[in-house]
Design a protein around this motif. Structure first.
Motif: not given
Length: 320
Positions: A106-129
């Motif tokens: 849903i976030f787009g195919d171009d974002k898959l690699e971003t979700f695989r980047d551990i430092p990025t995920l650790v420093n990201s916020d969460a969305l109510p889902t």
């Protein structure tokens, strides 16, 4: 915040090097942090992650947020969701390494690699889902009843009996053959269902019932392309039974993000489906057989980590 990485080793079949690389990346990142609090766990069988998450919750300090990272495919994401959903102080991050990653698309195919980047995920916020609830089970993406669930289960069973190279050779033929045979199977393609949606009756003969929290299935945009996982409603599509070849045409159209003429579309809070005989039910990537299913939306059931602060888009229909 405590960070718990739950790996599904099966998602890295014949790619141990890739899992080793992720493990090295996690270690290197947290070694640079002050007072790091993280652990690495391995889910060895289905639902194993639920017990792991419960143990991690019990070990966490009072008031601490525990962020669970589901590293692998949709199976581990489903299991981690069903562990996290029972704890108010937990967050869930999808680290997509499966064959399909329907919810994250849903976030787009171009974002898959971003979700695989551990430092990025650790420093990201969460969305109510939102989540779909069936009894004690939760699903992030969808529930299928009828033809698609039956076809997917047959293809999955065949794949488990073949090696990857053999399945690749026969996958297109097997999918076509399964679709064709299922269209002539009245127990799947023309079954009579007793259906109640927000206490309104929609009973009848249907080839497909799709209850969605997200717009993708099997890597493709579906006829519920407007489904958004934070709007507090379920997007429901009912495909009426018709002649076998017409049903195949309707399913093809539906799997391209369109709504065929035999499609009824409703947004609702809950749906109940009953059948005289056991139905094939696909809840995310979990297959279940039952004669009765009661689904409801749980608004903001989980806090899902969104890489780089991105938010849920509002999908638009590709056309009727």
């Amino acid at each position: 915040m405590k960070h718990v990485f739950v790996f599904d080793p099966k998602a890295f079949y014949s790619q141990q090097w890739r899992m080793d690389s992720i493990l090295d990346g996690i270690g290197q990142f947290f070694r640079t942090q002050q007072n790091p609090d993280f652990s690495i766990q391995y889910s060895r069988y289905r639902r194993n992650a639920i017990g792991i998450i419960q143990e991690e919750a019990e070990k966490a300090k009072a008031g601490d947020i525990v962020r669970i990272y589901a590293v692998g495919g949709e199976e581990i994401l489903f299991d981690c969701l069903n562990g996290v959903a029972h704890f108010p102080n937990m967050q869930l991050a999808a680290v997509p390494f499966g064959e399909t990653n329907d919810f994250i698309k849903i976030f787009g195919d171009d974002k898959l690699e971003t979700f695989r980047d551990i430092p990025t995920l650790v420093n990201s916020d969460a969305l109510p889902t939102d989540a779909i609830r069936w009894g004690v089970n939760y699903a992030l993406n969808s529930c299928y009843i009828g033809m698609n669930a039956g076809i997917s289960k047959r293809v999955r069973d065949m794949k488990s009996k073949l090696n990857k190279s053999s399945f690749f050779v026969f996958s297109r033929f097997s999918s076509f053959l399964n679709n064709f045979l299922t269209a002539f199977d009245k127990t799947l393609a023309a079954r009579e269902y007793e259906i109640s949606i927000d206490d309104r009756d929609y009973s009848g003969h249907y080839c497909l019932i799709h209850v969605a929290n997200g717009p993708y299935h099997s890597g493709k945009l579906t006829g519920v392309a407007d489904a958004t996982p934070d709007d507090g409603v379920l997007d429901i599509a009912l495909l009426k039974s018709t002649y076998p070849m017409n049903m195949l045409s309707s399913l093809r159209k539906y799997s391209k993000g369109k709504r065929p003429k035999n499609c009824i579309y409703i947004q609702a809070k809950k749906i109940s489906v009953k059948s005289k005989n056991r139905m094939w039910i696909q809840l995310d990537n979990e297959y279940i057989r039952d004669v009765n299913v009661d689904l409801s939306v749980v608004s903001h059931a989980v806090q899902l980590v969104a890489a780089e602060g991105i938010s849920y888009p509002i999908a638009s229909m590709a056309g009727a």
